[in-house]
Design a protein around this motif. Structure first.
Motif, PDB file in Angstrom:
ATOM      1  N   TRP A   9       0.950  -1.091   0.001  1.00 16.52           N
ATOM      2  CA  TRP A   9       0.025   0.140   0.099  1.00 16.52           C
ATOM      3  C   TRP A   9       0.900   1.225  -0.040  1.00 16.52           C
ATOM      4  O   TRP A   9       2.234   1.286   0.540  1.00 16.52           O
ATOM      5  N   ARG A  11       1.003   5.826  -0.288  1.00 18.75           N
ATOM      6  CA  ARG A  11       0.306   6.978  -0.453  1.00 18.75           C
ATOM      7  C   ARG A  11       1.447   8.205  -0.447  1.00 18.75           C
ATOM      8  O   ARG A  11       2.170   8.360   0.620  1.00 18.75           O
ATOM      9  N   ALA A  51      -6.469   4.379   4.213  1.00 16.23           N
ATOM     10  CA  ALA A  51      -7.197   5.471   3.868  1.00 16.23           C
ATOM     11  C   ALA A  51      -6.872   6.600   4.782  1.00 16.23           C
ATOM     12  O   ALA A  51      -6.874   6.244   6.153  1.00 16.23           O
ATOM     13  N   GLY A  52      -6.069   7.690   4.387  1.00 21.58           N
ATOM     14  CA  GLY A  52      -5.252   8.462   5.516  1.00 21.58           C
ATOM     15  C   GLY A  52      -4.336   7.860   6.149  1.00 21.58           C
ATOM     16  O   GLY A  52      -3.801   7.143   5.530  1.00 21.58           O
ATOM     17  N   SER A  68      -3.321   3.090  13.100  1.00 19.42           N
ATOM     18  CA  SER A  68      -3.903   4.391  13.049  1.00 19.42           C
ATOM     19  C   SER A  68      -3.019   5.448  12.619  1.00 19.42           C
ATOM     20  O   SER A  68      -3.308   6.638  12.456  1.00 19.42           O
ATOM     21  N   ARG A  91     -12.577   2.261   3.529  1.00 18.25           N
ATOM     22  CA  ARG A  91     -13.224   3.512   3.090  1.00 18.25           C
ATOM     23  C   ARG A  91     -12.540   4.635   3.773  1.00 18.25           C
ATOM     24  O   ARG A  91     -11.963   4.798   4.618  1.00 18.25           O
ATOM     25  N   ASP A  92     -12.622   5.607   2.771  1.00 21.90           N
ATOM     26  CA  ASP A  92     -12.524   6.941   3.299  1.00 21.90           C
ATOM     27  C   ASP A  92     -12.970   7.498   4.891  1.00 21.90           C
ATOM     28  O   ASP A  92     -12.741   8.216   5.667  1.00 21.90           O
ATOM     29  N   ASP A  93     -14.134   6.944   5.068  1.00 19.58           N
ATOM     30  CA  ASP A  93     -14.995   7.164   6.055  1.00 19.58           C
ATOM     31  C   ASP A  93     -14.543   6.407   7.293  1.00 19.58           C
ATOM     32  O   ASP A  93     -15.129   6.065   8.470  1.00 19.58           O
ATOM     33  N   GLY A  94     -13.657   5.337   7.135  1.00 18.24           N
ATOM     34  CA  GLY A  94     -12.982   4.480   8.091  1.00 18.24           C
ATOM     35  C   GLY A  94     -13.837   3.134   8.231  1.00 18.24           C
ATOM     36  O   GLY A  94     -13.175   2.321   8.912  1.00 18.24           O
TER      37      GLY A  94
END
Length: 114
Positions: A9, A11, A51-52, A68, A91-94
């Motif tokens: 992964w 980013r 995500a983030g 996290s 997902r972006d919403d966790g």
């Protein structure tokens, strides 16, 4: 022992690799230098998603690992699955979704197989 990497992964400049026996590598400079990250498990990791700064890794033992902080520290996530988990999405919403053998599909908050 031969380490097998099975999931990656990334980013920006952050890249995380996961694989056999709970092995996790982390790079903050686009892969120029790598640091091994300690996990509390010795089971194989089969998939990785993020995500983030949140990351989640699927384990072949039917549970998940979560971070996290971009993969610096990991903790067990009990999800009630009895099947090996082979894929995961975050997902972006966790919300996390994991899939595995025998038609297993789990979503955040699930306490068993669907």
């Amino acid at each position: 022992m031969s380490i097998r990497h099975s999931a990656v992964w990334g980013r920006g400049h952050l890249i995380v690799i996961a694989g056999s026996e709970g092995h996790v590598l982390r790079s903050e400079d686009g892969g120029q230098r790598w640091r091994r990250v300690q996990t509390s498990i010795r089971q194989d990791l089969s998939a990785l998603a993020g995500a983030g700064p949140a990351l989640i890794a699927a384990r072949l033992s039917g549970t998940l690992l979560a971070s996290s902080d971009g993969g610096q520290r990991w903790s067990d996530v009990r999800c009630g699955a009895n099947a090996d988990l082979r894929g995961v999405a975050l997902r972006d919403d966790g919300e996390a979704i994991a899939v595995g053998l025998g038609g297993t599909v789990l979503r955040s908050g699930d306490h068993g197989q669907t």
